[in-house]
Write a protein that holds these residues in place. Structure first.
Motif, PDB file in Angstrom:
ATOM      1  N   LEU B 399       0.833  -1.214   0.000  1.00 39.16           N
ATOM      2  CA  LEU B 399       0.000   0.000   0.000  1.00 39.16           C
ATOM      3  C   LEU B 399       0.863   1.257   0.000  1.00 39.16           C
ATOM      4  O   LEU B 399       0.537   2.253  -0.651  1.00 39.16           O
ATOM      5  N   PHE B 400       1.982   1.197   0.736  1.00 32.59           N
ATOM      6  CA  PHE B 400       2.873   2.355   0.708  1.00 32.59           C
ATOM      7  C   PHE B 400       3.457   2.557  -0.694  1.00 32.59           C
ATOM      8  O   PHE B 400       3.474   3.677  -1.212  1.00 32.59           O
ATOM      9  N   PHE B 401       3.922   1.446  -1.311  1.00 36.03           N
ATOM     10  CA  PHE B 401       4.506   1.585  -2.650  1.00 36.03           C
ATOM     11  C   PHE B 401       3.471   2.127  -3.631  1.00 36.03           C
ATOM     12  O   PHE B 401       3.782   2.927  -4.514  1.00 36.03           O
ATOM     13  N   SER B 403       0.873   4.095  -2.855  1.00 38.97           N
ATOM     14  CA  SER B 403       0.612   5.509  -2.560  1.00 38.97           C
ATOM     15  C   SER B 403       1.725   6.403  -3.097  1.00 38.97           C
ATOM     16  O   SER B 403       1.466   7.390  -3.785  1.00 38.97           O
ATOM     17  N   ILE B 404       2.968   6.019  -2.782  1.00 43.35           N
ATOM     18  CA  ILE B 404       4.077   6.882  -3.206  1.00 43.35           C
ATOM     19  C   ILE B 404       4.238   6.838  -4.717  1.00 43.35           C
ATOM     20  O   ILE B 404       4.567   7.841  -5.353  1.00 43.35           O
TER      21      ILE B 404
END
Lengths: 157, 514
Positions: B399-401, B403-404
């Motif tokens: 999810l972080f990858f 989003s960024i």
């Protein structure tokens, strides 16, 4: 309301398509000129697509209504409201934190909040995972790929 | 003709072997393989997540890397299917049927080895077909006007909607929904803002990366969270297990050839999804087998043929995508979007104007597939370890990858919000058993379909008969009519038997097609 739950899934699916198609047709009729076949206005194609969606939706729902739930009785899986809410909240948290606080809090927020959605994660394991990702965020994305987002920023202008 | 193709290919190898290009191709294959192995991540999620990384690259390395990610992740998916019975990419559902029983019999290594050989063989055949067929197709494509382009797109969309998976009506609904998503934004002809609901950010279309990551990333996580427990009993695969015996090679050879042929054939038809290809390949093997009962209990043919089919189809799929600008399936649609972001307009001019991209890509397929082969021999142990990365760690990190990655596309947090919206929409549609991959096909083709339809009718003064009066276009429209007729015949004759559907939902090895 209880009997509604017994309706086959496709009745809901079809109804959803009819609703979307209906919304599109309504929006188009109200706001965009349709034009003629030779000189189409901005509303022509959306209107046609909206009507196709309504027609297929009616077919899907109608077919399911007539034949009943049929063969495809999938094992009912319990809803995961907590996990769904936390995953959504995680992304929302990223947006909010990136906007006001910077990359480090944003990276921590999305991983930490979303990780709490899984029953297997504890507060500490989620925090640990989030810290690991923060390191990746700083090294790979901020330093390596030069993503345009300050590490930390003051929430006050 | 042959000489020209060979010299072009030679030129392509020169491009692909430039150190920088080779490096990115290798990187793409490696990362694609890695992501493909991870539970619940398929080619679509791998490409969407890594797409933003390519923005800063030149077109050639960017395209080589993306293609590498594609076939790398496809291969990685086969590993998960064989060792863990976990089809992270729908076409691999078929591979599970016989691959997983082989693992349980302790022959998982052999299954992987055969998969590798089959993919390399099938990809090579696909590449050769691509080298010779693309220039031919280009010659035809130069005769295309808006009328023909609209008709072939209609055929592609219709085929994609009705032939991929599940109910055809649902496929059509999803394609239409995708076309509507493609409409959002400023209308080129009139300047009217359509369906932007007052959001300034939507006036420039919905962001492709946000849509793809929402549908194929976040939606998957929402569906799988707390439900996908990767337990995978201790599988040990050593290098030595992966070398098939001579008898096994012999047994797998003909299925491999047949699978390759089926994949090539389906790759040439626009819109036929990869899942139907592997299904047909598997069905053919069960029909031809002397003892069909072995299937579902670890038959080598049941692994070799579908895997070969999916890999040759992958290669051949690039032909219509690159030469006509018409993607065959959702992955191709995504790659098409990536090309457009790089400022390359796929179409007949691509080969002449960007010869380095086109021939470099073809040569890199070969290099990439050999790299993949070499890479997987020593790394298989690591992939087996990766298969056991718990889902509870994987999805928050992903999810972080996501989003960024979306943020870095246009430095826009609004688009990260789009991801969330499409994630929820995608999850609801998946829960209602709609095939969401076709949404992407509709979204990519939407503006092209509209533009060409409008231009064709402007030329014909609003006369719809133009689509059947022009001969090339009439052929495509005939194809559409045939498709629809076939579907109606199916619906009328089918006696409550939905074999494709049953196979799609089957991860249990006991299910075999009838």
């Amino acid at each position: 309301m209880h009997h509604l739950r017994k309706l086959p899934k496709d009745v809901w699916g079809g109804a959803l398509m009819v609703a979307i198609g209906g919304g599109v047709v309504l929006q188009t009729e109200l706001n965009y000129p349709i034009g003629t076949l030779q000189r189409m206005g901005p509303g022509y194609i959306p209107l046609v697509l909206g009507m196709i969606l309504i027609a297929t939706g009616l077919y899907i729902a109608g077919k399911a209504f007539v034949t009943g739930p049929g063969r495809a009785v999938l094992q009912a899986r319990p809803p995961q409201w907590r996990a769904w809410a936390l995953i959504s909240l995680g992304i929302a948290g990223f947006v909010a934190a990136a906007d006001y606080l910077g990359l480090v809090p944003a990276a921590f927020a999305v991983v930490f909040i979303a990780a709490l959605g899984d029953r297997g994660n504890s507060w500490s394991s989620a925090a640990l995972l989030a810290l690991g990702i923060v390191v990746v965020a700083v090294v790979v994305f901020w330093w390596g790929l030069q993503v345009q987002l300050p590490l930390l920023r003051s929430p006050l202008p | 003709m042959t000489g020209k193709a060979l010299s072009d290919l030679w030129f392509g190898f020169g491009v692909a072997l430039e150190p920088q290009n080779l490096m990115w191709s290798f990187f793409g294959v490696l990362i694609g393989n890695l992501i493909g192995v991870l539970p619940g991540m398929g080619a679509l999620s791998a490409i969407s997540i890594l797409l933003p990384l390519t923005y800063t690259l030149h077109p050639v390395p960017a395209v080589l890397m993306l293609a590498g990610i594609y076939y790398g992740s496809q291969y990685g998916g086969a590993i998960g299917a064989i060792l863990l019975n976990l089809p992270s990419h729908p076409p691999h559902a078929i591979t599970c049927l016989d691959g997983y029983p082989m693992t349980r019999q302790g022959r998982g290594g052999t299954a992987l080895g055969i998969t590798m050989i089959a993919s390399l063989f099938a990809a090579s055949v696909g590449i050769i077909v691509m080298i010779f067929a693309s220039p031919l197709l280009v010659q035809i494509a130069f005769k295309f006007g808006p009328t023909e382009i609209f008709s072939i797109m209609l055929l592609g969309l219709l085929a994609g909607a009705t032939m991929s998976r599940g109910s055809p009506a649902k496929g059509i609904a999803m394609t239409t929904f995708g076309l509507l998503l493609g409409v959002v934004g400023t209308d080129v002809n009139s300047g009217a803002r359509r369906f932007t609901f007052g959001f300034e950010q939507l006036s420039d279309r919905i962001e492709l990366v946000a849509l793809a990551m929402g549908l194929f990333g976040v939606a998957d996580f929402l569906i799988n969270v707390n439900r996908l427990d990767v337990v995978g009993h201790k599988v040990k695969v050593r290098l030595r297990d992966m070398r098939p015996s001579l008898a096994e090679l012999k047994q797998a050879f003909m299925p491999m050839v047949r699978g390759t042929m089926i994949g090539t054939l389906f790759g040439a038809l626009p819109g036929t999804g990869p899942t139907i290809t592997t299904f047909v390949a598997y069905a053919v093997e069960t029909k031809l087998a002397k003892d069909p009962k072995r299937f579902g209990h670890g038959a080598l043919e049941g692994v070799a043929s579908p895997e070969a089919a999916s890999h040759s189809k992958t290669q051949v799929d690039f032909i219509p995508t690159m030469t006509l600008g018409i993607p065959g399936d959702a992955v191709m649609a995504l790659l098409l979007g990536a090309l457009m972001i790089q400022g390359l307009q796929p179409g007949p001019q691509l080969i002449s104007q960007h010869a380095d991209v086109f021939w470099g890509l073809i040569a890199s397929f070969w290099i990439g597939n050999v790299l993949l082969f070499l890479l997987n021999v020593p790394l298989i142990g690591i992939w087996v370890q990766l298969l056991r990365v718990p889902y509870r760690f994987m999805y928050p990190a992903a999810l972080f990858f996501i989003s960024i990655g979306v943020y870095s596309t246009n430095d826009s947090l609004f688009e990260v919000g789009e991801v969330l919206v499409f994630g929820i929409v995608g999850a609801i549609l998946m829960a209602l058993e709609f095939p969401i991959a076709t949404i992407l096909l509709g979204y990519i083709l939407g503006p092209l379909v509209e533009e060409n339809f409008r231009r064709a009718l402007l030329l014909s003064r609003g006369d719809l008969r133009i689509f059947v009066e022009r001969p090339i276009s009439a052929v495509f429209i005939g194809g559409c009519v045939l498709l629809v007729t076939l579907q109606i015949v199916f619906v009328l004759t089918r006696s409550r038997r939905q074999s494709i559907d049953a196979l799609e939902h089957a991860s249990a090895p006991s299910v075999a097609p009838d």
